[in-house]
Motif scaffolding. Structure first.
Motif, short mmCIF file in Angstrom:
data_model
loop_
_atom_site.label_atom_id
_atom_site.label_comp_id
_atom_site.label_asym_id
_atom_site.label_seq_id
_atom_site.Cartn_x
_atom_site.Cartn_y
_atom_site.Cartn_z
N LYS A 170 34.24 32.04 34.63
CA LYS A 170 35.74 32.37 33.16
C LYS A 170 34.40 32.24 32.03
O LYS A 170 34.57 33.52 31.72
CB LYS A 170 36.66 30.64 33.42
CG LYS A 170 37.88 31.00 33.89
CD LYS A 170 38.70 30.13 33.79
CE LYS A 170 40.32 30.06 34.53
NZ LYS A 170 41.12 28.90 34.46
N ALA A 171 33.86 31.92 31.91
CA ALA A 171 32.73 32.05 30.98
C ALA A 171 32.11 33.37 31.16
O ALA A 171 31.44 34.03 29.82
CB ALA A 171 31.91 30.50 30.89
N MET A 172 31.66 33.33 32.54
CA MET A 172 30.42 34.55 32.52
C MET A 172 31.49 35.32 32.80
O MET A 172 30.43 36.75 32.06
CB MET A 172 29.49 34.36 33.73
CG MET A 172 28.73 33.11 33.81
SD MET A 172 27.70 32.33 35.23
CE MET A 172 26.76 33.18 35.20
N LEU A 173 32.02 35.38 33.04
CA LEU A 173 33.17 37.31 32.83
C LEU A 173 34.76 36.92 32.19
O LEU A 173 35.64 37.37 32.63
CB LEU A 173 34.09 36.87 34.25
CG LEU A 173 32.37 36.92 35.33
CD1 LEU A 173 32.68 36.69 37.49
CD2 LEU A 173 31.78 37.69 35.41
N PRO A 174 34.48 36.72 30.77
CA PRO A 174 36.19 37.24 30.50
C PRO A 174 36.57 38.03 30.52
O PRO A 174 35.85 39.49 30.99
CB PRO A 174 35.24 37.06 29.03
CG PRO A 174 33.81 37.30 29.12
CD PRO A 174 33.09 36.78 30.20
N GLY A 175 37.65 37.79 30.55
CA GLY A 175 38.74 38.68 31.04
C GLY A 175 38.71 39.04 32.35
O GLY A 175 40.25 39.53 32.74
N ALA A 176 38.27 38.63 33.31
CA ALA A 176 38.68 38.76 34.94
C ALA A 176 39.72 38.36 35.09
O ALA A 176 41.04 38.06 36.21
CB ALA A 176 37.48 38.96 35.45
#
Length: 308
Positions: free
Chosen positions: A69-75
């Protein structure tokens, strides 16, 4: 007369055959030390040990969901408007399940991909695990992995020691769309507009202290590099048995993307993390420090799983 001659010839052939066998037997006893078979037995007795690891983790389940979640915000939002996920639709955990890469031998190599897209750009993450096997009985799997890792270091052009503080921090290697060196088209665009270059995440990663914690939530500051600290491609310490990180900024007509590649070796397994951020606005450069920090956190988590 013909029958007598045939009998004489047959006796001669039999005598010659006996003599040949006798010679062969005599020379075989004396030449046993030069025969290759004893050497083969000796080599087999000194066969290198098997690799440290005999299997690989399930790739799409290897990364913690909170870190994803931190590496792919908005996913995880069905209709995201901002990279930090503050606005958008309902959470969709399926977005973090990932897509397993296609390999020819799942026992030797596995990987998984994730992607998040917003109106400002996209982020891509790939995790790849390769279990190295040596087919040379004199070379262990771990030794073979060391050699392959060293080849990767040379191919990436990683220096043998960390760069000095005089090197430009955070720039990485900047190239244009053709892969040639570029002076930073995005920086020029920023200067022309009179606005500083920013990451595409809006306030993602920013605050009074200029950072967020690893979970992507505001409040806890992420340790920032000291002034002058280099973020250029370099070897890393304390990640597996050996590791390096590569950082490349690429500009093209369609926008800008920063590619972080982190590779580490542990035993006979080589792990590759590829983390990319793409933006369409060349004035909003992807933040090298932020991307590297998150890639390092992921590498630390993956290396820890091998130690457990």
């Amino acid at each position: 007369m013909q029958r007598k001659a045939y009998a004489t010839g047959a006796a001669l052939v039999a005598a010659l055959a006996v003599g040949t066998v006798g010679c062969t037997g005599g020379s075989g006893t004396g030449g046993a030390a030069a025969d290759s078979k004893p050497g083969t037995v000796g080599t087999a007795a000194a066969t290198a040990p098997p690799g440290t690891y005999r299997d690989l983790p399930e790739p799409c389940g290897a990364v913690d969901t909170g870190l994803l979640k931190a590496m792919l915000p908005g996913a995880g939002s069905s209709s995201p408007e901002d990279e930090d996920g503050a606005e958008g639709g309902d959470e969709t955990p399926a977005a973090y399940e990932g897509e397993q890469t296609v390999t020819y031998d799942d026992d030797r190599r596995v990987g998984c991909r994730w992607k998040s897209s917003t109106g400002m750009g996209s982020r891509h993450l790939l995790v790849d695990f390769e279990r190295v096997v040596s087919y040379d009985p004199a070379v262990s799997d771990d030794e073979r992995a060391v050699r392959l890792y060293e080849d990767m270091v040379l191919e990436a052009g990683i220096p043998s020691s960390p760069p000095s503080d005089e090197e430009s921090p955070g720039s990485g290697r900047e190239t244009d769309g053709d892969g040639t060196e570029d002076g930073g088209e995005a920086d020029e665009a920023s200067q022309e507009s009179g606005e500083p270059a920013e990451s595409d995440g809006g306030d993602d990663g920013a605050g009074e202290d200029g950072a967020r914690d690893g979970s992507g939530e505001p409040g806890t500051a992420v340790p920032q590099p000291a002034p002058g600290a280099a973020l250029a491609p370099r070897p890393l310490e304390d990640v597996g048995d050996a590791a390096y990180i590569d950082d490349e900024l690429v500009t093209a007509d369609s926008g800008v993307h920063r590619d972080i590649t982190l590779v580490f070796r542990t035993g006979n397994v080589i792990v590759t993390v590829e983390y990319e951020q793409w933006v369409t606005d060349k004035r909003r450069l992807p933040d090298s420090a932020e991307l590297q920090e998150k890639a390092l956190k992921l590498a630390g988590q993956l290396a820890g799983e091998f130690r457990d």
